[in-house]
Design an enzyme around this catalytic site. Structure first.
Site, PDB file in Angstrom:
ATOM      1  N   ASN A 193       0.901  -1.039   0.218  1.00 45.62           N
ATOM      2  CA  ASN A 193       0.074  -0.404  -0.022  1.00 45.62           C
ATOM      3  C   ASN A 193       0.921   1.375  -0.013  1.00 45.62           C
ATOM      4  O   ASN A 193       1.798   1.505   0.896  1.00 45.62           O
ATOM      5  CB  ASN A 193      -0.831  -0.010   1.233  1.00 45.62           C
ATOM      6  CG  ASN A 193      -1.844   1.072   1.394  1.00 45.62           C
ATOM      7  OD1 ASN A 193      -1.657   2.230   0.885  1.00 45.62           O
ATOM      8  ND2 ASN A 193      -3.098   0.592   1.697  1.00 45.62           N
ATOM      9  N   LYS A 229       0.305   3.983   2.974  1.00 42.53           N
ATOM     10  CA  LYS A 229       0.943   3.400   4.438  1.00 42.53           C
ATOM     11  C   LYS A 229       2.500   3.688   4.138  1.00 42.53           C
ATOM     12  O   LYS A 229       3.203   3.925   4.936  1.00 42.53           O
ATOM     13  CB  LYS A 229       0.577   1.980   4.510  1.00 42.53           C
ATOM     14  CG  LYS A 229      -0.723   1.808   5.092  1.00 42.53           C
ATOM     15  CD  LYS A 229      -1.194   0.143   5.553  1.00 42.53           C
ATOM     16  CE  LYS A 229      -2.382   0.063   5.895  1.00 42.53           C
ATOM     17  NZ  LYS A 229      -2.654  -1.241   6.253  1.00 42.53           N
ATOM     18  N   GLY A 232     -12.866   3.439   4.157  1.00 41.49           N
ATOM     19  CA  GLY A 232     -13.701   2.230   4.846  1.00 41.49           C
ATOM     20  C   GLY A 232     -14.776   2.898   5.800  1.00 41.49           C
ATOM     21  O   GLY A 232     -15.732   3.542   4.969  1.00 41.49           O
ATOM     22  N   TYR A 233     -14.619   2.659   6.964  1.00 39.99           N
ATOM     23  CA  TYR A 233     -15.883   3.146   8.116  1.00 39.99           C
ATOM     24  C   TYR A 233     -15.844   4.525   8.438  1.00 39.99           C
ATOM     25  O   TYR A 233     -16.581   4.814   9.121  1.00 39.99           O
ATOM     26  CB  TYR A 233     -16.026   1.967   9.220  1.00 39.99           C
ATOM     27  CG  TYR A 233     -15.967   0.478   8.704  1.00 39.99           C
ATOM     28  CD1 TYR A 233     -17.453   0.185   8.426  1.00 39.99           C
ATOM     29  CD2 TYR A 233     -14.895  -0.102   8.634  1.00 39.99           C
ATOM     30  CE1 TYR A 233     -17.526  -1.294   8.090  1.00 39.99           C
ATOM     31  CE2 TYR A 233     -15.128  -1.513   8.154  1.00 39.99           C
ATOM     32  CZ  TYR A 233     -16.538  -2.179   8.121  1.00 39.99           C
ATOM     33  OH  TYR A 233     -16.443  -3.315   7.574  1.00 39.99           O
ATOM     34  N   ASP A 234     -14.855   5.262   7.827  1.00 37.52           N
ATOM     35  CA  ASP A 234     -14.610   6.493   8.416  1.00 37.52           C
ATOM     36  C   ASP A 234     -16.196   7.503   8.513  1.00 37.52           C
ATOM     37  O   ASP A 234     -16.195   8.257   9.556  1.00 37.52           O
ATOM     38  CB  ASP A 234     -13.504   7.149   7.499  1.00 37.52           C
ATOM     39  CG  ASP A 234     -12.466   6.990   7.997  1.00 37.52           C
ATOM     40  OD1 ASP A 234     -12.130   6.544   9.046  1.00 37.52           O
ATOM     41  OD2 ASP A 234     -11.393   7.305   7.208  1.00 37.52           O
ATOM     42  N   LYS A 281      -6.833  13.416  12.178  1.00 36.10           N
ATOM     43  CA  LYS A 281      -6.975  11.960  12.272  1.00 36.10           C
ATOM     44  C   LYS A 281      -5.846  11.300  12.682  1.00 36.10           C
ATOM     45  O   LYS A 281      -5.917  10.426  13.692  1.00 36.10           O
ATOM     46  CB  LYS A 281      -7.461  11.321  10.952  1.00 36.10           C
ATOM     47  CG  LYS A 281      -7.939   9.785  11.108  1.00 36.10           C
ATOM     48  CD  LYS A 281      -8.566   9.231   9.819  1.00 36.10           C
ATOM     49  CE  LYS A 281      -8.300   7.818   9.844  1.00 36.10           C
ATOM     50  NZ  LYS A 281      -8.790   7.021   8.497  1.00 36.10           N
ATOM     51  N   HIS A 312      -6.364   5.002  15.858  1.00 33.38           N
ATOM     52  CA  HIS A 312      -5.751   4.010  16.158  1.00 33.38           C
ATOM     53  C   HIS A 312      -4.340   3.703  15.350  1.00 33.38           C
ATOM     54  O   HIS A 312      -3.371   3.221  16.174  1.00 33.38           O
ATOM     55  CB  HIS A 312      -6.628   2.801  15.617  1.00 33.38           C
ATOM     56  CG  HIS A 312      -7.271   2.665  14.269  1.00 33.38           C
ATOM     57  ND1 HIS A 312      -7.715   3.897  13.946  1.00 33.38           N
ATOM     58  CD2 HIS A 312      -7.305   1.857  13.353  1.00 33.38           C
ATOM     59  CE1 HIS A 312      -8.055   3.818  12.624  1.00 33.38           C
ATOM     60  NE2 HIS A 312      -7.701   2.418  12.309  1.00 33.38           N
ATOM     61  N   ASP A 347      -2.211  -4.513  10.966  1.00 31.69           N
ATOM     62  CA  ASP A 347      -3.325  -5.045  10.929  1.00 31.69           C
ATOM     63  C   ASP A 347      -4.483  -4.002  11.732  1.00 31.69           C
ATOM     64  O   ASP A 347      -4.009  -3.726  12.806  1.00 31.69           O
ATOM     65  CB  ASP A 347      -3.533  -6.477  11.275  1.00 31.69           C
ATOM     66  CG  ASP A 347      -4.773  -7.178  10.565  1.00 31.69           C
ATOM     67  OD1 ASP A 347      -4.694  -6.796   9.387  1.00 31.69           O
ATOM     68  OD2 ASP A 347      -5.356  -7.940  11.177  1.00 31.69           O
ATOM     69  N   SER A 348      -5.480  -3.780  11.039  1.00 31.54           N
ATOM     70  CA  SER A 348      -6.536  -2.991  12.033  1.00 31.54           C
ATOM     71  C   SER A 348      -7.835  -3.111  11.517  1.00 31.54           C
ATOM     72  O   SER A 348      -8.135  -3.960  10.636  1.00 31.54           O
ATOM     73  CB  SER A 348      -6.121  -1.426  11.626  1.00 31.54           C
ATOM     74  OG  SER A 348      -6.210  -1.442  10.122  1.00 31.54           O
TER      75      SER A 348
HETATM   76  P1  IMP Z   1      -6.152  -2.819   7.139  1.00 38.85           P
HETATM   77  O1  IMP Z   1      -5.399  -3.648   8.165  1.00 38.85           O
HETATM   78  O2  IMP Z   1      -5.388  -1.460   7.211  1.00 38.85           O
HETATM   79  O3  IMP Z   1      -5.918  -3.276   5.794  1.00 38.85           O
HETATM   80  O4  IMP Z   1      -7.459  -2.253   7.494  1.00 38.85           O
HETATM   81  C1  IMP Z   1      -8.474  -3.356   7.399  1.00 38.85           C
HETATM   82  C2  IMP Z   1     -10.030  -2.595   7.248  1.00 38.85           C
HETATM   83  O5  IMP Z   1     -10.379  -2.073   8.419  1.00 38.85           O
HETATM   84  C3  IMP Z   1     -10.072  -1.655   6.475  1.00 38.85           C
HETATM   85  O6  IMP Z   1     -10.333  -2.263   4.917  1.00 38.85           O
HETATM   86  C4  IMP Z   1     -11.301  -0.804   6.627  1.00 38.85           C
HETATM   87  O7  IMP Z   1     -12.500  -1.497   6.422  1.00 38.85           O
HETATM   88  C5  IMP Z   1     -11.163  -0.969   8.471  1.00 38.85           C
HETATM   89  N1  IMP Z   1     -10.301   0.032   8.512  1.00 38.85           N
HETATM   90  C6  IMP Z   1      -9.070   0.130   9.306  1.00 38.85           C
HETATM   91  N2  IMP Z   1      -8.476   1.290   9.475  1.00 38.85           N
HETATM   92  C7  IMP Z   1      -9.505   2.374   9.275  1.00 38.85           C
HETATM   93  C8  IMP Z   1      -9.719   3.661   9.072  1.00 38.85           C
HETATM   94  O8  IMP Z   1      -8.762   4.513   9.747  1.00 38.85           O
HETATM   95  N3  IMP Z   1     -10.916   3.954   8.717  1.00 38.85           N
HETATM   96  C9  IMP Z   1     -11.774   3.382   8.275  1.00 38.85           C
HETATM   97  N4  IMP Z   1     -11.877   1.977   8.281  1.00 38.85           N
HETATM   98  C10 IMP Z   1     -10.680   1.506   8.614  1.00 38.85           C
END
Ligand code: IMP
Length: 201
Positions: free
Chosen positions: A9, A12, A153-155, A175, A180, A69-70
């Site tokens: 990414n 990132k 995403g869910y922002d 932000k 997180h 991972d998030s």
């Molecule tokens: P990743 O681990 O960064 O790939 O995130 C996995 C998923 O978690 C993303 O595709 C979003 O659906 C959600 N997500 C993680 N961080 C965020 C954020 O900061 N805003 C909104 N959605 C998030």
């Protein structure tokens, strides 16, 4: 010193390079290793997925590796979508469908029960196989309809009382201060500083 970000990414990568500018660490990413087999993210926690990604990248490249991972944990859904956040509504990954599914599941739920948090775990694996982790979380509420058009995403559904805004209405700077990922990244930078100084290996 060289380090690989266990992700392809570009966003990132840029964020990490900015945070590490003072450390003189050359940061590569998996875009530099297109032949590396993709890590299967089959863990049941953010920790296990982040650690698996970091370990495989360190083993493949022989470099220090960092992975994150998030996801979103909604209390009323017992922590779901959690590690399934990206594909909550199924394949292919679709932010709008994920948000719609979340709204449907929380339909009619009173405000005080709409609590949620974003969580992020960053794993750092040294070439010798030592593992360090840093985590961050940010608490908020899931709105009944989207607000704002920034972020991803869910922002647009994630409301933070502290700013009286959703994540999608915050500037990038705001932000990063409370998110997180921003919190976990600050802790990860401290770990990298200690590795760089040779205080831990
Ligand atoms: P990743 O681990 O960064 O790939 O995130 C996995 C998923 O978690 C993303 O595709 C979003 O659906 C959600 N997500 C993680 N961080 C965020 C954020 O900061 N805003 C909104 N959605 C998030």
């Amino acid at each position: 010193m060289k380090m690989v970000l266990a992700s392809g990414n570009q966003g990132k990568l840029t964020e990490l390079k900015t945070m590490l500018a003072h450390l003189n660490i050359e940061v590569l990413s998996l875009a530099d290793y297109p032949e590396m087999p993709e890590t299967v993210e089959d863990g049941h926690s953010f920790e296990s997925n982040a650690q698996k990604k970091a370990r495989e990248a360190a083993e493949y490249t022989g470099l220090l590796a960092l992975a994150d991972d998030s996801g979103l944990e909604v209390d009323f859904l017992n922590g779901q979508p959690g590690v399934h956040s990206a594909r909550f509504a199924g394949e292919p990954k679709d932010d709008a469908a994920n948000n719609e599914k979340l709204l449907q599941l929380l339909k009619g739920l009173p405000w005080e029960k709409r609590t949620a948090r974003f969580r992020c775990v960053i794993a750092i694996c040294t070439p010798a196989g030592e593992m360090y982790t840093a985590d961050g979380s940010c608490a908020g509420f899931i709105l009944e309809q989207s607000r704002g058009d920034g972020g991803f995403g869910y922002d647009p559904l994630f409301y933070v009382p502290q700013y009286d805004k959703t994540f999608a209405e915050l500037t990038m700077e705001e932000k990063n201060k409370i998110s997180h990922r921003g919190i976990a990244l600050k802790k990860a930078v401290q770990i990298l500083e200690r590795i760089k100084e040779g205080l831990i290996r």
